[in-house]
Write a protein that holds these residues in place. Structure first.
Motif, short mmCIF file in Angstrom:
data_model
loop_
_atom_site.label_atom_id
_atom_site.label_comp_id
_atom_site.label_asym_id
_atom_site.label_seq_id
_atom_site.Cartn_x
_atom_site.Cartn_y
_atom_site.Cartn_z
N ILE A 100 0.84 -1.19 0.00
CA ILE A 100 0.00 0.00 0.00
C ILE A 100 0.88 1.24 0.00
CG2 ILE A 100 -1.73 1.32 1.28
CD1 ILE A 100 -2.81 -1.34 2.32
N VAL A 101 0.69 2.08 -1.00
CA VAL A 101 1.52 3.27 -1.17
C VAL A 101 0.81 4.53 -0.68
CG1 VAL A 101 2.71 4.73 -2.85
CG2 VAL A 101 2.68 2.25 -3.16
N PHE A 102 -0.48 4.62 -1.00
CA PHE A 102 -1.21 5.86 -0.73
C PHE A 102 -2.69 5.55 -0.60
CE2 PHE A 102 -3.15 9.92 -2.07
CZ PHE A 102 -2.46 10.81 -1.24
N LEU A 103 -3.36 6.18 0.36
CA LEU A 103 -4.79 5.96 0.53
C LEU A 103 -5.59 6.86 -0.41
CD1 LEU A 103 -5.16 5.76 4.42
CD2 LEU A 103 -5.17 3.87 2.79
N ASN A 104 -6.66 6.30 -0.93
CA ASN A 104 -7.58 7.06 -1.76
C ASN A 104 -8.50 7.87 -0.83
OD1 ASN A 104 -9.80 7.90 -3.30
ND2 ASN A 104 -9.71 6.11 -4.64
N LYS A 105 -8.43 9.18 -0.89
CA LYS A 105 -9.19 10.03 0.03
C LYS A 105 -10.69 9.77 -0.06
CE LYS A 105 -9.65 14.44 -0.88
NZ LYS A 105 -9.37 15.91 -1.05
N ASN A 106 -11.18 9.48 -1.25
CA ASN A 106 -12.62 9.26 -1.43
C ASN A 106 -13.05 7.85 -1.04
OD1 ASN A 106 -13.06 11.88 -2.47
ND2 ASN A 106 -12.31 11.21 -4.47
N ASP A 107 -12.11 6.92 -1.06
CA ASP A 107 -12.43 5.53 -0.70
C ASP A 107 -11.18 4.84 -0.17
OD1 ASP A 107 -13.31 2.97 -0.38
OD2 ASP A 107 -13.93 2.66 -2.46
N PRO A 108 -10.96 4.89 1.15
CA PRO A 108 -9.76 4.29 1.73
C PRO A 108 -9.65 2.78 1.52
CG PRO A 108 -10.82 5.76 3.30
CD PRO A 108 -11.77 5.59 2.16
N THR A 109 -10.78 2.14 1.16
CA THR A 109 -10.74 0.70 0.95
C THR A 109 -10.13 0.33 -0.41
OG1 THR A 109 -12.93 0.48 -0.09
CG2 THR A 109 -12.84 0.48 2.32
N ARG A 110 -9.89 1.33 -1.28
CA ARG A 110 -9.32 1.10 -2.61
C ARG A 110 -8.07 1.96 -2.77
NH1 ARG A 110 -11.34 -3.38 -4.13
NH2 ARG A 110 -10.67 -2.90 -6.25
N PRO A 111 -6.99 1.61 -2.07
CA PRO A 111 -5.79 2.45 -2.10
C PRO A 111 -4.97 2.29 -3.39
CG PRO A 111 -5.39 0.48 -0.80
CD PRO A 111 -6.85 0.45 -1.19
N LEU A 112 -3.99 3.16 -3.54
CA LEU A 112 -2.98 3.00 -4.58
C LEU A 112 -1.96 1.99 -4.05
CD1 LEU A 112 -1.74 4.08 -7.31
CD2 LEU A 112 -0.36 5.59 -5.87
N VAL A 113 -1.68 0.96 -4.84
CA VAL A 113 -0.74 -0.08 -4.40
C VAL A 113 0.36 -0.25 -5.44
CG1 VAL A 113 -2.49 -1.32 -3.08
CG2 VAL A 113 -2.10 -1.93 -5.48
N GLN A 114 1.48 -0.78 -4.98
CA GLN A 114 2.56 -1.13 -5.89
C GLN A 114 2.63 -2.64 -6.00
OE1 GLN A 114 6.43 0.32 -4.78
NE2 GLN A 114 7.42 -0.48 -6.64
N ILE A 115 2.53 -3.13 -7.23
CA ILE A 115 2.64 -4.57 -7.50
C ILE A 115 3.82 -4.75 -8.45
CG2 ILE A 115 1.47 -6.61 -8.39
CD1 ILE A 115 -1.19 -5.22 -7.78
N GLU A 116 4.88 -5.36 -7.92
CA GLU A 116 6.15 -5.44 -8.63
C GLU A 116 6.60 -4.02 -8.99
OE1 GLU A 116 5.97 -8.38 -11.71
OE2 GLU A 116 5.20 -9.92 -10.38
N ASP A 117 6.77 -3.71 -10.26
CA ASP A 117 7.26 -2.37 -10.62
C ASP A 117 6.15 -1.45 -11.13
OD1 ASP A 117 6.79 -3.76 -12.92
OD2 ASP A 117 8.61 -3.10 -13.97
N LYS A 118 4.89 -1.86 -10.89
CA LYS A 118 3.77 -1.06 -11.38
C LYS A 118 2.95 -0.51 -10.22
CE LYS A 118 3.23 -3.77 -15.64
NZ LYS A 118 2.32 -4.64 -16.43
#
Length: 346
Positions: free
Chosen positions: A310-328
């Protein structure tokens, strides 16, 4: 830094480099202080060795002792809760001074964020009923602090959380511990536990009346869909509203007799969804927003078996954060089919 076999690792050691899977996904980020759960996680993923910071042994030992100390104290608290709750099954009077002492321990736990994070590691299915009461007390006092409540209210919330399910001591074990779905008749029996709890507490003259009310109302809902009385909004005490939120979160993230645990993000989603009708919106929002922040930087496992961070929380929906998967980097708000099914909290 020095390389260690995973079988040489000890609690309290500090990783000096990210530990990656064969596909390149970060399993455990650098800087993490190892716990037994983290070490087991690395072994299960087939990691052979890792790089560890070279530090004075007393520093490493001190960190390990800190984790061990919390776990020891938590299980000692569990034993105390088992003792007084089992005593109630035999019609033993509540030892209020003992219960208040336990509640104060829970306030102390909630003061330490690292201790709160360790709650997911110390839960034991065999002691669910007792540890759930402990955890609700901890989360309730933590949420009270986030809401700006005074010290006395925070103590009361801890005590109310600890006592919220004592009415279940009056429910037959064959109903309470039934692994299958309850019949309608059995569920009606379960629904009486708030009343039983209130009746058990009535003789306690030194107990704040708000705590009795919180125990009685913790299953009431804003829209009147709760029990035992189906009351609404303003008739529900604020303590009860707080306990309702944290009760749901801890239950969903615990292994219960009839159901396995779900990820914290599933629990956060449940709290968020219920905030539109069942739960107080302000209290629910404060909780799911603040508790989500605990998981930034954590390694997560997805429903397709992949691993990310988990890299960053989505302000509008914390249950769907920005994530890093391998290099993406993947924005889960735009990838609805990918679900977080487990979280490693380091």
């Amino acid at each position: 830094m020095k390389r260690y076999s995973v079988f040489q690792l000890k609690e309290g050691m500090k990783l000096s480099k990210d530990v990656n899977s064969k596909s390149g996904a970060t399993l455990v980020p650098k800087g993490v202080i190892l716990s037994k759960k983290t070490i087991k996680f690395l072994i299960n993923w087939g990691i052979k060795s890792v790089l560890i910071e070279e530090e004075e042994e007393q520093i490493t030992r001190g960190r390990g002792h800190s984790q061990a100390k919390f776990k020891k104290e938590y299980f000692e608290t569990t034993e105390k809760v088992i003792s007084f709750m089992e005593g109630l099954k035999g019609s033993k009077a509540i030892e209020l001074d003992e219960v208040k002492e336990i509640a104060q321990e829970l306030v102390t736990y909630s003061d330490d964020i690292n201790s709160v994070k360790l709650l997911t590691e110390v839960k034991d299915k065999d002691y669910y009923t007792y540890q759930h009461s402990i955890n609700v007390g901890i989360y309730a006092s933590l949420l009270g602090r986030w809401l700006g409540y005074c010290t006395n209210d925070i103590k009361n919330l801890s005590l109310a959380g600890l006592l919220h399910d004592i009415g279940k001591t009056q429910i037959p074990d064959e109903v309470l511990l039934k692994p299958e779905s309850l019949t309608d008749k059995e569920f009606e029996i379960i629904k009486n536990h708030p009343i039983y709890g209130y009746e058990l507490l009535k003789p306690c003259e030194d107990l704040s009346p708000e705590i009795n009310i919180a125990v009685l109302q913790h299953h009431e809902r804003e829209n009147g869909s709760g029990y035992p009385f189906g009351i609404t909004g303003e008739k529900i005490h604020s303590y009860s509203k707080i306990i309702s939120v944290v009760d749901i979160f801890d239950a969903i993230t615990s292994n219960r007799v009839y159901k396995g645990r779900n990820s914290p993000f599933e629990a956060i989603r449940e709290v968020r969804d219920k905030s539109f009708q069942d739960l107080n919106p302000e209290i629910a929002y404060t909780f799911f927003k603040r508790i989500s922040e605990f998981f930034v930087g954590s390694t997560v496992i997805f429903n397709d078996g992949s691993i990310g961070k988990i890299v960053f929380l989505n302000k509008n929906d914390p249950t769907r954060p920005l994530v890093q998967i391998e290099d993406k980097f993947v924005d889960l708000s735009k990838h609805k089919n990918r679900e977080i099914i487990d979280v490693m909290v380091f």
